[in-house]
Design a protein around this motif. Structure first.
Motif, PDB file in Angstrom:
ATOM      1  N   ARG B 655       0.805  -1.212   0.000  1.00  0.00           N
ATOM      2  CA  ARG B 655       0.000   0.000   0.000  1.00  0.00           C
ATOM      3  C   ARG B 655       0.849   1.279   0.000  1.00  0.00           C
ATOM      4  O   ARG B 655       0.552   2.252   0.683  1.00  0.00           O
ATOM      5  CB  ARG B 655      -0.964   0.027   1.189  1.00  0.00           C
ATOM      6  CG  ARG B 655      -2.001  -1.058   1.087  1.00  0.00           C
ATOM      7  CD  ARG B 655      -3.019  -0.970   2.194  1.00  0.00           C
ATOM      8  NE  ARG B 655      -4.015  -2.027   2.033  1.00  0.00           N
ATOM      9  CZ  ARG B 655      -5.061  -1.930   1.232  1.00  0.00           C
ATOM     10  NH1 ARG B 655      -5.254  -0.847   0.523  1.00  0.00           N
ATOM     11  NH2 ARG B 655      -5.911  -2.927   1.134  1.00  0.00           N
ATOM     12  N   SER B 657       1.900   4.590  -1.663  1.00  0.00           N
ATOM     13  CA  SER B 657       1.158   5.448  -2.585  1.00  0.00           C
ATOM     14  C   SER B 657       1.919   5.601  -3.900  1.00  0.00           C
ATOM     15  O   SER B 657       3.133   5.382  -3.964  1.00  0.00           O
ATOM     16  CB  SER B 657       0.958   6.821  -1.958  1.00  0.00           C
ATOM     17  OG  SER B 657       2.204   7.495  -1.910  1.00  0.00           O
ATOM     18  N   ARG B 658       1.183   5.992  -4.948  1.00  0.00           N
ATOM     19  CA  ARG B 658       1.821   6.183  -6.253  1.00  0.00           C
ATOM     20  C   ARG B 658       2.935   7.219  -6.175  1.00  0.00           C
ATOM     21  O   ARG B 658       3.967   7.107  -6.831  1.00  0.00           O
ATOM     22  CB  ARG B 658       0.781   6.633  -7.276  1.00  0.00           C
ATOM     23  CG  ARG B 658      -0.015   5.493  -7.832  1.00  0.00           C
ATOM     24  CD  ARG B 658      -1.061   5.990  -8.817  1.00  0.00           C
ATOM     25  NE  ARG B 658      -1.973   4.920  -9.136  1.00  0.00           N
ATOM     26  CZ  ARG B 658      -1.744   4.040 -10.101  1.00  0.00           C
ATOM     27  NH1 ARG B 658      -0.652   4.134 -10.831  1.00  0.00           N
ATOM     28  NH2 ARG B 658      -2.600   3.087 -10.344  1.00  0.00           N
ATOM     29  N   TRP B 659       2.661   8.243  -5.407  1.00  0.00           N
ATOM     30  CA  TRP B 659       3.645   9.322  -5.281  1.00  0.00           C
ATOM     31  C   TRP B 659       4.941   8.790  -4.660  1.00  0.00           C
ATOM     32  O   TRP B 659       6.038   9.065  -5.137  1.00  0.00           O
ATOM     33  CB  TRP B 659       3.032  10.438  -4.422  1.00  0.00           C
ATOM     34  CG  TRP B 659       3.942  11.604  -4.230  1.00  0.00           C
ATOM     35  CD1 TRP B 659       4.526  11.992  -3.072  1.00  0.00           C
ATOM     36  CD2 TRP B 659       4.374  12.531  -5.231  1.00  0.00           C
ATOM     37  NE1 TRP B 659       5.300  13.104  -3.276  1.00  0.00           N
ATOM     38  CE2 TRP B 659       5.215  13.458  -4.601  1.00  0.00           C
ATOM     39  CE3 TRP B 659       4.128  12.657  -6.604  1.00  0.00           C
ATOM     40  CZ2 TRP B 659       5.824  14.508  -5.266  1.00  0.00           C
ATOM     41  CZ3 TRP B 659       4.728  13.706  -7.281  1.00  0.00           C
ATOM     42  CH2 TRP B 659       5.566  14.617  -6.616  1.00  0.00           C
ATOM     43  N   ASN B 660       4.800   7.998  -3.616  1.00  0.00           N
ATOM     44  CA  ASN B 660       5.987   7.425  -2.982  1.00  0.00           C
ATOM     45  C   ASN B 660       6.667   6.394  -3.880  1.00  0.00           C
ATOM     46  O   ASN B 660       7.877   6.267  -3.874  1.00  0.00           O
ATOM     47  CB  ASN B 660       5.617   6.794  -1.644  1.00  0.00           C
ATOM     48  CG  ASN B 660       5.540   7.851  -0.557  1.00  0.00           C
ATOM     49  OD1 ASN B 660       6.235   8.874  -0.640  1.00  0.00           O
ATOM     50  ND2 ASN B 660       4.701   7.630   0.435  1.00  0.00           N
ATOM     51  N   GLN B 661       5.864   5.676  -4.660  1.00  0.00           N
ATOM     52  CA  GLN B 661       6.465   4.741  -5.625  1.00  0.00           C
ATOM     53  C   GLN B 661       7.361   5.501  -6.583  1.00  0.00           C
ATOM     54  O   GLN B 661       8.460   5.081  -6.923  1.00  0.00           O
ATOM     55  CB  GLN B 661       5.379   4.011  -6.416  1.00  0.00           C
ATOM     56  CG  GLN B 661       4.633   2.979  -5.610  1.00  0.00           C
ATOM     57  CD  GLN B 661       3.580   2.265  -6.453  1.00  0.00           C
ATOM     58  OE1 GLN B 661       3.681   2.221  -7.674  1.00  0.00           O
ATOM     59  NE2 GLN B 661       2.578   1.726  -5.792  1.00  0.00           N
TER      60      GLN B 661
END
Lengths: 282, 754
Positions: B655, B657-661
């Protein structure tokens, strides 16, 4: 291809993607459509005071003149020959030396890497005179060999670094496994690593091609004969202080970009298919 | 993959093909090279006359080739320095002073007998003091035509009778400046011309009794500029009064003024003889040519500059070949050739042709002739270039309403004096000359000494890493063999006094160029431009990378039609930048540009982009960002393929987030691929002369839109300071080297060997 069968994504995200892409497509095409309009205008008008994509008096005269009155096809052939030679030589040299820079720790490695970058740091316009002196002294005037040599030399620093960057992303364990299986260093490189670096090869190839395809300054020093002109020189010959043949220039500019787009179409599947690395990487 | 195995063979085959197929077959023919500056329309006539010459002289091959002014000069410079260059050059007479100053021209008088010379208008044959012996004069130029003069083109639909005085000119212009739809913007202007080149200002100055130089020229000294005389100020005032009366468009460069007139949106236009056919033959436009009016106060005509165009023989021609090359000049200036050019409405230099029916019966030719007779001959003095350079920025400021006529005149004069001083100064070796030579020697010896140990290491390492060395050797050889000479030459020049005064006999003078660069009168300017260059580089590269990565990530997801998107997005990179940069300039036009139309339709209000410092610089950046983002997108796309999908799958399960990915997976994994592109992208952007030059039309407004390279280019090539320019490029080199080493060191780009 896996990526063309869309996975589920929130609708808003998909919409966002399309909105962003469409906005940039519009920005990308806008000035180019203006170039198209110039190429269709009769006379030699760079600017108009009207907005019209297709001028009311549109004509294909410029395109016709390119093929009937100008040696456009000849220039195209010259450019294709030179650019292909530069691409092949550039990719070959960059792919092998980039590999050495990525995988081996040898004496002088860092110095060499930085020093090949330094060759890009001089403003090219300042080297015009010495360049011409050298070309004249070495008897390279009106030879494609001289031109190809210079182009490869200018394209290589980027290509070598780019290839090194790509090799850096490929795990060493792959070649090590190949070596244990009895592969020679050369075979481990060409059979195992090189295919995995396909995106890098594509970028290197496109860059080399483009640097030869659009270069003017060096070509103008080397090629002194209209028959030997490459496309940028041919285009430039439509120019003249305050009386440029804009119609021809714009038409030729659009035609000149077609081979680049085709090449990109052919090669770009290696940039996006994801068929190379994803699955084999640790 | 079979392709990869056959790659080396393919490369060899191609190289062989290129080598064999392309050497020009010179089958014992005598080749005469001719570098010219003819309009495209005239080139066909030239070609046909060259063919006629070749038919009369079997075994001779004359090769005409269009060249720009700078290229033409670099060819002549090479002729002086290594004896290799064009045999003949053709162009207007104004650069002759420079050519003669560097000793690039041969005397043509032995080949033109006195009787022969009398057939020409005396002004078309130019004699200058010999390079080696100033007491002797040489025939360095044989003109075949007159021209380059401005006249008034008027639209008969609006102007039934052309103005004869400047009062009438203003009157007619006022009547024709109209706001038809009452939106506060004029649909038609009374008069237009090119506000960017001072060449277009000259008639107003001469008409008020002014001239650029003191007359007569002082004996044995440089020309003295006279740009702040009451007459010049009166001329500038008249121009400013036209501007104030709002009969001129707010901003206009050459192409914009032409477009206005062609569209019927300017009733009158001032333009040169090279362009008249274009207006006269435009369908639906009832245009006519008239001589420029008389100044009401002085009774003098607005006198444009006039220059003959013609041929000069370069010193690349040996004594043995000179008679043949002179034969070409004779043929291309003979009566038949000049008659062939009459069809192009070109005024011949042979007096006999002035009474030819093609001249007498043609109204355009008659106006042209009348205008030439009122014209002032363009000086061939080397100082002319310095004066143009001094006038240009202040002329632009005057037209933009940022300077009063008095202030503009004073600034023009001040700059002209200082530029002429630079042009004529001779630098002698100083105390640092010996030091530089000594240091150079010590440095070389030191390099060898320091590397002695490395060399030993090399020898030892060679056995261990032979494979690696063999792999890098070919690339290194190609790169360094081609650049070593130009670089070494540049290093030498940077310590030398090579200039117009010391072109052939330049010598090492020490640190003079570096000192004047960093502490001289222009040094504050230098740091200002340097700051702008940094801004330019940082903004451009950041936006290239940001947009490129953003688009690549967007394209890399599940999007329909991504292959089409990809191709459309690459287009700015594929189309030649020269035309798209000029298109951008057009799009930023104040009144007719697409950008302002868009802004207006969004209710934002328009910006006068090209005539203000900040917006003009922003326009250059926008154009360059547009040109550069596709390349970064392509590289980022390639880099994304190297990122294993498993990483994202694992992150999704956790889980993240896209931003952290993006921050923790995508960016770090893209780094090795993006770094070389960012480093070199910064270097290229820093040195990108073309876009700034084209979008800002050489630094407009008023030379405020420059980055270091365009600044160097203008300073050096216009004032012939080769040594100074070489020093400046060394400084640029040092800055970029420092940046690269620091940047690469911080990012550990040369490392990454696991």
């Amino acid at each position: 291809m896996t990526s063309d069968t869309p996975q589920r994504e929130p609708f808003l995200l998909t919409l966002g993607r399309h909105a962003l892409l469409l906005a940039f497509v519009a920005i990308s095409l806008w000035p180019v459509l203006d170039v198209l309009a110039i190429s269709l205008r009769p006379g030699n008008r760079l600017r108009t005071t009207e907005f019209e994509l297709f001028p009311r008096d549109a004509t294909l005269a410029s395109y016709r003149a390119l093929f009937t009155e100008q040696p456009f096809l000849r220039w195209l052939g010259n450019s294709l020959l030179v650019s292909t030679a530069v691409t092949v030589t550039g990719v070959a040299l960059a792919s092998i030396s980039g590999y050495a820079f990525s995988r081996f720790k040898f004496v002088g490695r860092q110095t060499m890497m930085v020093s090949i970058l330094t060759t890009q740091m001089f403003p090219a316009t300042m080297l015009l005179l010495p360049l011409y002196l050298m070309i004249a002294k070495l008897g390279l005037v009106n030879t494609f060999v001289g031109l190809v040599l210079f182009y490869v030399a200018t394209a290589l620093p980027f290509c070598v670094w780019q290839m090194k960057g790509f090799y850096d992303t490929i795990p060493h364990s792959l070649e090590e496994a190949a070596r244990i299986d009895g592969c020679s260093p050369w075979n481990a490189f060409t059979k195992v690593v090189l295919p995995l670096a396909a995106p890098g090869l594509v970028i290197t190839a496109l860059f080399s091609f483009m640097s030869a395809w659009s270069e003017y300054l060096i070509a103008a020093q080397v090629l002194q004969d209209r028959e030997l002109f490459t496309l940028p020189l041919g285009l430039k010959s439509f120019q003249s202080s305050m009386s440029t043949q804009w119609g021809l220039y714009a038409a030729a500019s659009l035609l000149v970009s077609i081979p680049v787009v085709i090449l990109f179409m052919l090669l770009s599947r290696y940039l996006v298919s994801g068929l190379t690395l994803g699955s084999v990487k640790e | 993959m079979p392709l990869q195995n056959s790659l080396p063979k393919l490369a060899l085959a191609l190289i062989a093909l290129v080598t064999l197929g392309c050497a020009r077959r010179d089958s014992g023919q005598q080749v005469v090279t001719l570098w010219h500056q003819m309009r495209p329309e005239d080139r066909a006539v030239l070609e046909s006359r060259v063919e006629a010459f070749e038919a009369e002289h079997p075994g001779v091959d004359v090769r005409p080739l269009y060249k720009e002014t700078e290229e033409l000069r670099s060819g002549l410079e090479s002729a002086v320095l290594v004896g290799h260059g064009p045999d003949l050059v053709y162009g207007p007479s104004d650069p002759l002073g420079v050519y003669q100053a560097i000793g690039a021209l041969r005397d043509l008088s032995p080949y033109f007998e006195a009787a022969e010379q009398e057939a020409f208008d005396p002004v078309a044959l130019i004699r200058l003091p010999a390079h080696k012996d100033p007491t002797k004069s040489q025939l360095v130029f044989v003109g075949d035509r007159f021209g380059n003069h401005l006249a008034l083109i008027y639209n008969r639909k609006f102007v039934p009778k052309p103005p004869e005085t400047t009062v009438e000119l203003l009157e007619i212009a006022k009547q024709n400046t109209v706001d038809e739809d009452g939106d506060g913007r004029f649909e038609r202007y009374g008069l237009a011309w090119n506000y960017t080149e001072p060449f277009f200002l000259v008639p107003f100055l001469t008409g008020h009794g002014g001239w650029l130089f003191k007359e007569p020229r002082p004996e044995g000294a440089a020309e003295v500029p006279t740009l702040d005389t009451p007459e010049i100020i009166a001329g500038l005032r008249y121009v400013a009064s036209l501007k104030k009366a709002q009969v001129l468009p707010r901003s206009a460069d050459y192409e914009a003024a032409a477009a206005l007139f062609l569209a019927g949106k300017a009733a009158m236009l001032i333009d040169g003889d090279w362009s008249w056919q274009k207006y006269l033959s435009e369908p639906g436009l009832d245009a006519a040519i008239a001589v420029l009016p008389m100044v009401s106060e002085t009774g003098k005509p607005l006198a444009p500059m006039v220059a003959p165009k013609g041929y000069s023989m370069s010193v690349a021609v040996s004594d043995a070949r000179a008679p043949l090359v002179a034969e070409v000049v004779k043929f291309l200036t003979n009566e038949e050739t000049q008659r062939a050019f009459l069809k192009q409405s070109i005024l011949p230099s042979r007096l006999a042709l002035r009474s030819d029916p093609a001249v007498v019966d043609d109204p355009t030719m008659q106006v042209s002739l009348a205008q030439v007779e009122r014209g002032r001959l363009m000086p061939t003095a080397t100082e002319q270039r310095a004066v143009w350079d001094a006038m240009r920025p202040h002329y632009q400021a005057l037209m933009a309403g940022e300077m009063t006529p008095e202030a503009a005149a004073a600034a023009m004069q001040r700059d002209a004096v200082s530029k002429i001083a630079t042009l004529t100064s001779r630098v002698e070796p100083d105390a640092t000359a010996g030091l530089v030579k000594l240091l150079g020697g010590v440095l070389l010896a030191g390099l060898v000494y320091v590397n002695r140990r490395t060399l030993v290491d090399f020898a030892r390492d060679w056995r261990r890493n032979r494979f690696a060395y063999i792999l890098v050797l070919p690339a290194l050889a190609v790169i360094f063999l081609t650049v070593i000479f130009p670089l070494a030459y540049n290093v030498l020049l940077s310590f030398s006094n090579m200039s117009l005064q010391n072109f052939r006999d330049w010598q090492i003078v020490g640190l003079h160029n570096y000192v004047s660069l960093l502490t001289g009168g222009e040094s504050s300017r230098f740091w200002n431009v340097f700051g702008k260059t940094l801004l330019w580089t940082v903004i451009n590269v950041s936006l290239h990378v940001a947009i490129g990565v953003l688009l690549a990530i967007t394209l890399n997801g599940p999007v329909r039609g991504k292959s089409l998107y990809r191709i459309l997005l690459i287009i700015p990179w594929a189309v030649p930048a020269y035309i798209t940069a000029l298109t951008w300039r057009g799009m930023f036009d104040d009144q007719f540009g697409a950008v302002n139309h868009l802004l207006a339709s969004w209710g934002i209000g328009t910006i006068n982009w090209l005539t203000q410092e900040g917006p003009a610089f922003a326009a250059c950046i926008i154009a360059n960002v547009w040109l550069g983002f596709p390349f970064m997108m392509m590289i980022a796309l390639g880099g994304l393929q190297g990122i294993p999908k498993e990483l994202y799958e694992a992150a999704a399960i956790d889980r993240v987030s896209r931003w952290n990915q993006f921050w923790h997976i995508t960016l770090p994994m893209l780094k090795p691929v993006l770094l070389p592109a960012i480093t070199l992208g910064a270097v290229w952007t820093f040195n990108n002369l073309n876009v700034v030059w084209l979008v800002s039309n050489g630094g407009e407004p008023s030379d405020k839109t420059h980055i270091l390279v365009s600044y160097v280019y203008k300073a050096v090539f216009n004032l012939y300071q080769y040594g100074y320019g070489a020093a400046l490029s060394m400084v640029i080199f040092a800055m970029l080297l420092t940046f690269s080493v620091l940047f690469l060191g911080r990012t550990k780009a040369t490392e990454a060997v696991a």
